[in-house]
Enzyme design. Structure first.
Site, PDB file in Angstrom:
ATOM      1  N   LYS A 104       1.000  -1.237   0.303  1.00 30.58           N
ATOM      2  CA  LYS A 104       0.110  -0.091  -0.056  1.00 30.58           C
ATOM      3  C   LYS A 104       0.553   1.215   0.373  1.00 30.58           C
ATOM      4  CE  LYS A 104      -4.093   0.407  -0.418  1.00 30.58           C
ATOM      5  NZ  LYS A 104      -5.194  -0.731  -0.674  1.00 30.58           N
TER       6      LYS A 104
HETATM    7  P1  NAD Z   1     -12.733   7.931  -2.526  1.00 30.50           P
HETATM    8  O1  NAD Z   1     -11.199   8.272  -2.017  1.00 30.50           O
HETATM    9  O2  NAD Z   1     -13.130   7.312  -4.167  1.00 30.50           O
HETATM   10  O3  NAD Z   1     -14.236   7.555  -1.655  1.00 30.50           O
HETATM   11  C1  NAD Z   1     -14.098   7.409  -0.492  1.00 30.50           C
HETATM   12  C2  NAD Z   1     -15.583   8.030  -0.068  1.00 30.50           C
HETATM   13  O4  NAD Z   1     -15.679   8.442   1.625  1.00 30.50           O
HETATM   14  C3  NAD Z   1     -16.298   9.661  -0.129  1.00 30.50           C
HETATM   15  O5  NAD Z   1     -16.834   9.841  -0.554  1.00 30.50           O
HETATM   16  C4  NAD Z   1     -15.895  10.827   1.092  1.00 30.50           C
HETATM   17  O6  NAD Z   1     -16.499  11.416   0.795  1.00 30.50           O
HETATM   18  C5  NAD Z   1     -16.463   9.638   1.941  1.00 30.50           C
HETATM   19  N1  NAD Z   1     -16.133   9.616   3.365  1.00 30.50           N
HETATM   20  C6  NAD Z   1     -14.948  10.245   3.994  1.00 30.50           C
HETATM   21  N2  NAD Z   1     -14.897  10.158   5.235  1.00 30.50           N
HETATM   22  C7  NAD Z   1     -16.413  10.064   5.290  1.00 30.50           C
HETATM   23  C8  NAD Z   1     -16.972  10.028   6.834  1.00 30.50           C
HETATM   24  N3  NAD Z   1     -16.676  10.680   7.714  1.00 30.50           N
HETATM   25  N4  NAD Z   1     -18.063   9.551   6.855  1.00 30.50           N
HETATM   26  C9  NAD Z   1     -18.658   9.470   5.248  1.00 30.50           C
HETATM   27  N5  NAD Z   1     -18.087   9.267   4.251  1.00 30.50           N
HETATM   28  C10 NAD Z   1     -16.566   9.662   4.631  1.00 30.50           C
HETATM   29  O7  NAD Z   1     -11.937   6.279  -1.887  1.00 30.50           O
HETATM   30  P2  NAD Z   1     -12.714   5.023  -2.539  1.00 30.50           P
HETATM   31  O8  NAD Z   1     -11.531   4.743  -3.233  1.00 30.50           O
HETATM   32  O9  NAD Z   1     -14.117   4.530  -2.626  1.00 30.50           O
HETATM   33  O10 NAD Z   1     -12.654   4.170  -1.035  1.00 30.50           O
HETATM   34  C11 NAD Z   1     -12.899   4.163  -0.375  1.00 30.50           C
HETATM   35  C12 NAD Z   1     -12.689   2.509   0.292  1.00 30.50           C
HETATM   36  O11 NAD Z   1     -12.862   1.288  -0.334  1.00 30.50           O
HETATM   37  C13 NAD Z   1     -11.185   3.041   1.190  1.00 30.50           C
HETATM   38  O12 NAD Z   1     -11.795   2.104   2.589  1.00 30.50           O
HETATM   39  C14 NAD Z   1     -10.326   1.981   0.074  1.00 30.50           C
HETATM   40  O13 NAD Z   1      -9.183   1.277   0.930  1.00 30.50           O
HETATM   41  C15 NAD Z   1     -11.659   0.868   0.283  1.00 30.50           C
HETATM   42  N6  NAD Z   1     -11.385   0.086  -0.961  1.00 30.50           N
HETATM   43  C16 NAD Z   1     -10.651   0.734  -2.361  1.00 30.50           C
HETATM   44  C17 NAD Z   1     -11.477  -0.045  -3.765  1.00 30.50           C
HETATM   45  C18 NAD Z   1     -10.796   0.760  -4.961  1.00 30.50           C
HETATM   46  O14 NAD Z   1     -11.035   0.056  -6.185  1.00 30.50           O
HETATM   47  N7  NAD Z   1     -11.484   2.149  -4.975  1.00 30.50           N
HETATM   48  C19 NAD Z   1     -10.651  -1.188  -3.616  1.00 30.50           C
HETATM   49  C20 NAD Z   1     -11.037  -2.115  -2.208  1.00 30.50           C
HETATM   50  C21 NAD Z   1     -10.882  -1.114  -1.132  1.00 30.50           C
END
Ligand code: NAD
Length: 453
Positions: free
Chosen positions: A146
């Site tokens: 990561k």
């Molecule tokens: P992103 O940045 O696209 O979205 C994150 C979202 O969370 C945003 O809408 C943000 O406003 C919201 N957020 C932040 N703090 C918040 C809070 N306190 N309350 C409510 N909403 C809040 O990120 P993402 O890529 O969608 O990733 C989200 C999660 O999924 C992370 O834990 C990431 O590690 C995990 N993840 C992502 C992927 C991927 O392909 N992008 C794959 C596996 C896991």
């Protein structure tokens, strides 16, 4: 179980001081039991404590020896870099960047890059460790990694963001590459970020290297289906875990970013009623069901769900505690804790985010009979299609959307079945079963390779 390292000999104790895992790279303190009140620790430190606690539990169940436990608790490489950035007004700021390769025994390191102000080395280490177990669990030939930069992307102009990205990549360049470590998007990064990374790496190499990152735009060798892959995996996991038909099942989604917004959309496509979503700007609820596409258009226009007119406002805390069939945390770590877990009313939690549930909350939810599909299974769709993208890049070919979808579905569903079977056989939760499989496969790979020299 507590594991203590003293002069390289491991002993066990009860209620003893926290474990210290030592290596030449770093030392890590493991909580002595389920972590006690951890609110004084940084969110990253709490995430790492959770990851180490889960590893310790799996190692106990697998009967791993102390040397192997220490090996698995210790990241293979941890790099902290300074990222100087020229701001638009001519000032120079310096932010910290990280890349942690937790394990490379089963294949090259793989994992996303996060841009977030609270990102630190502990959080990145925890996320790298979860990537190792995730790749092993779904049977793709990667280790876990990561990366992160402790910066708020919303506070930067596009040009500043590009400069931060390119400088960060330049600093971690010696340890990434299509055969070494392949980054992907995570919180605060997207396919544009991946395009800049691919370009920076390629310019330094002297020829185009699309396989250095996944989650790229399709014009640069990105795979069809990658943008929605994590969310599609969340949907598939939810449909496997839901007893009976999804029709009319109510859903709340925390986080309306890349994962959460499309998870909401795909669950609505499957017949569920998405009643509430939140993002960093606020939370909204409509018990008759939200029009997810309309809400996505509102977010694209205004920057967040706050103020959406066809729903009522809700607090962030209330969203997590709604009486719904399915709760999808898809934001950050440590949001379901021992404090709010007793008030969680969802019957099923499908973890789109990494590490949203603390170990104490896990125990409370298990006692209450709540099913939790753990992160390393529920959100594995992203890394599965990242793997498919990398394979296409290495072979200089491209598969159609159906080929990608079939492979994604096969791997998600067979991994889910394996976890459910282990859970039933051993009488453990889905999370414990997933860790038994993931950690067990990595341990087996270490045994087969042996120790050099
Ligand atoms: P992103 O940045 O696209 O979205 C994150 C979202 O969370 C945003 O809408 C943000 O406003 C919201 N957020 C932040 N703090 C918040 C809070 N306190 N309350 C409510 N909403 C809040 O990120 P993402 O890529 O969608 O990733 C989200 C999660 O999924 C992370 O834990 C990431 O590690 C995990 N993840 C992502 C992927 C991927 O392909 N992008 C794959 C596996 C896991």
């Amino acid at each position: 179980m507590v594991t203590l390292i003293t002069n390289n000999r491991l002993g066990r104790g009860n209620g003893a001081p926290p474990t210290v895992w030592r290596s030449s790279f770093m030392s890590i303190t493991v909580p002595s039991t389920t972590p006690a009140t951890t609110s004084l620790l940084s969110p990253g430190r709490q995430a790492l404590d959770s990851a180490l606690f889960q590893l310790d539990q799996a190692a106990d169940r697998l009967g791993l020896d102390d040397g192997l436990r220490t090996m698995l608790a210790t990241p293979r490489r941890s790099l902290t870099v300074a990222v100087p950035v020229r701001r638009e007004d001519g000032r120079m700021d310096v932010v910290q960047g990280f890349r942690v390769q937790h394990n490379i025994t089963r294949g090259p390191a793989k994992g996303g890059i996060r841009f977030h102000p609270s990102t630190d080395i502990h959080e990145v280490t925890a996320l790298a460790m979860w990537m190792t177990w995730k790749c092993a669990l779904v049977g793709i030939p990667y280790g876990g990694a990561k990366g992160g930069v402790s910066v708020d992307p919303a506070s930067l102009t596009t040009r500043e963001l590009e400069r931060v990205t390119r400088r960060y990549v330049n600093e971690i360049l010696p340890i990434i590459g299509p055969e070494r470590d392949i980054p992907a998007p995570d919180v605060g990064t997207d396919e544009q970020t991946m395009a800049w990374i691919m370009d920076t790496y390629s310019v330094n190499t002297g020829y185009p290297v699309p396989g250095v990152v996944t989650g790229k735009p399709t014009t640069l060798g990105g795979s069809l289906g990658r943008a929605g892959a994590t969310s599609r995996g969340v949907q598939l996991a939810a449909l496997k875990a839901l007893p009976g038909s999804p029709e009319g099942r109510t859903v709340a989604v925390q986080g309306f970013g890349k994962v959460g917004a499309l998870a909401a959309r795909y669950l609505a496509d499957a017949g569920c009623r998405v009643v509430a979503v939140s993002d960093v700007t606020g939370a909204v609820v409509n018990r008759s069901g939200l029009d997810v596409d309309d809400l996505r258009a509102w977010v694209a226009e205004t920057g967040g769900v706050y103020g959406y007119r066809r729903a009522d406002a809700l607090s962030h805390a209330e969203l997590l505690e709604l009486d719904v069939d399915v709760l999808v945390p898809a934001a950050l770590e440590g949001v379901i804790t021992e404090e709010n877990a007793p008030r969680i009313r969802a019957r099923l939690i499908v973890e789109g985010a990494n590490g949203p549930t603390t170990p104490e909350a896990d125990r409370i939810l298990a006692d209450a009979g709540t099913t939790v599909v753990p992160d390393i299974l529920a959100n594995a769709g992203g890394v599965i299609v990242s793997y498919l993208e990398w394979v296409q890049n290495l072979q200089a070919c491209s598969w159609n959307a159906n080929e990608v979808e079939v492979r994604l579905r096969d791997l998600m569903e067979s991994s889910f079945d394996a976890v459910a079977a282990t859970s039933a056989e051993r009488g453990v939760t889905l999370r414990q079963a997933a860790h038994i499989i993931g950690v067990g496969r990595v341990a087996e790979a270490h045994r087969m390779r042996g120790l050099y020299p």
